[in-house]
Design a protein around this motif. Structure first.
Motif, short mmCIF file in Angstrom:
data_model
loop_
_atom_site.label_atom_id
_atom_site.label_comp_id
_atom_site.label_asym_id
_atom_site.label_seq_id
_atom_site.Cartn_x
_atom_site.Cartn_y
_atom_site.Cartn_z
N UNK A 63 0.83 -1.20 0.00
CA UNK A 63 0.00 0.00 0.00
C UNK A 63 0.87 1.26 0.00
N UNK A 64 1.90 1.28 0.85
CA UNK A 64 2.79 2.43 0.88
C UNK A 64 3.53 2.61 -0.43
N UNK A 65 3.90 1.50 -1.08
CA UNK A 65 4.59 1.57 -2.37
C UNK A 65 3.70 2.19 -3.44
N UNK A 66 2.42 1.85 -3.42
CA UNK A 66 1.48 2.43 -4.39
C UNK A 66 1.38 3.93 -4.17
N UNK A 67 1.19 4.34 -2.93
CA UNK A 67 1.10 5.77 -2.65
C UNK A 67 2.41 6.49 -3.01
N UNK A 68 3.52 5.85 -2.76
CA UNK A 68 4.81 6.46 -3.09
C UNK A 68 4.94 6.65 -4.60
N UNK A 69 4.52 5.67 -5.37
CA UNK A 69 4.57 5.80 -6.83
C UNK A 69 3.67 6.93 -7.31
N UNK A 70 2.50 7.04 -6.71
CA UNK A 70 1.57 8.11 -7.09
C UNK A 70 2.18 9.47 -6.76
N UNK A 71 2.70 9.61 -5.54
CA UNK A 71 3.24 10.90 -5.11
C UNK A 71 4.45 11.32 -5.94
N UNK A 72 5.30 10.38 -6.31
CA UNK A 72 6.47 10.74 -7.12
C UNK A 72 6.07 11.11 -8.54
N UNK A 128 -4.39 9.92 -16.27
CA UNK A 128 -5.29 10.39 -15.21
C UNK A 128 -4.82 11.74 -14.68
N UNK A 129 -3.51 11.90 -14.51
CA UNK A 129 -2.97 13.17 -14.00
C UNK A 129 -3.25 14.31 -14.96
N UNK A 130 -3.15 14.05 -16.25
CA UNK A 130 -3.45 15.10 -17.23
C UNK A 130 -4.91 15.51 -17.16
N UNK A 131 -5.79 14.55 -16.93
CA UNK A 131 -7.22 14.83 -16.92
C UNK A 131 -7.70 15.42 -15.60
N UNK A 132 -7.11 14.99 -14.49
CA UNK A 132 -7.64 15.42 -13.20
C UNK A 132 -6.54 15.49 -12.15
N UNK A 133 -5.58 16.35 -12.35
CA UNK A 133 -4.44 16.48 -11.44
C UNK A 133 -4.88 16.82 -10.03
N UNK A 134 -5.72 17.83 -9.87
CA UNK A 134 -6.11 18.26 -8.54
C UNK A 134 -6.87 17.15 -7.81
N UNK A 135 -7.82 16.51 -8.48
CA UNK A 135 -8.59 15.43 -7.85
C UNK A 135 -7.68 14.29 -7.42
N UNK A 136 -6.71 13.95 -8.25
CA UNK A 136 -5.79 12.87 -7.91
C UNK A 136 -5.00 13.23 -6.66
N UNK A 137 -4.51 14.46 -6.58
CA UNK A 137 -3.75 14.88 -5.40
C UNK A 137 -4.60 14.83 -4.15
N UNK A 138 -5.81 15.36 -4.22
CA UNK A 138 -6.69 15.41 -3.05
C UNK A 138 -7.05 14.01 -2.58
N UNK A 139 -7.45 13.16 -3.52
CA UNK A 139 -7.86 11.79 -3.16
C UNK A 139 -6.67 11.01 -2.61
N UNK A 140 -5.54 11.07 -3.30
CA UNK A 140 -4.36 10.31 -2.86
C UNK A 140 -3.91 10.73 -1.47
#
Length: 109
Positions: free
Chosen positions: A30-39, A86-98
């Motif tokens: 789970x932490x690895x997934x979040x780390x990949x998303x954040x990077x 997904x980041x191109x389409x909804x960067x802010x939503x991805x950040x908030x949800x993640x």
């Protein structure tokens, strides 16, 4: 503002929601997934959080090794291949949800 883990956000279902983490291996994954998303996020504000996740994962590996049950290496997940789109389409939503769901996952751990 917090986002409910039960809320469905189109295109973001690769982000782990809140669920019971029963093993060190599941926590590490789970932490690895979040780390990949954040990077993958362009914001510099998440760099330290990503570094902290790496440190936490290192501690999990040390704990597992001390209990004679080393954790397997986490592979890059196929579900994250679409992250760029997904980041191109909804960067802010991805950040908030993640970030919101990461906070909940860390509290569960």
């Amino acid at each position: 503002q917090s986002v409910s883990s039960k809320q469905r956000v189109t295109g973001l279902d690769f982000i782990p929601g809140l669920h019971p983490l029963l093993s060190l291996s599941k926590m590490d994954q789970t932490l690895a997934i979040y780390q990949q998303i954040l990077t993958s996020l362009p914001s510099r504000n998440v760099v330290q959080i990503s570094n902290d996740l790496e440190s936490l994962r290192d501690l999990l590996h040390l704990l597992a090794a001390s209990k004679s049950c080393p954790l397997p290496q986490v592979r890059a997940l196929e579900s994250l291949e679409s992250l760029g789109v997904v980041l191109e389409a909804s960067l802010y939503s991805t950040q908030v949800v993640a970030l919101s769901w990461l906070q909940g996952s860390l509290q569960d751990m």
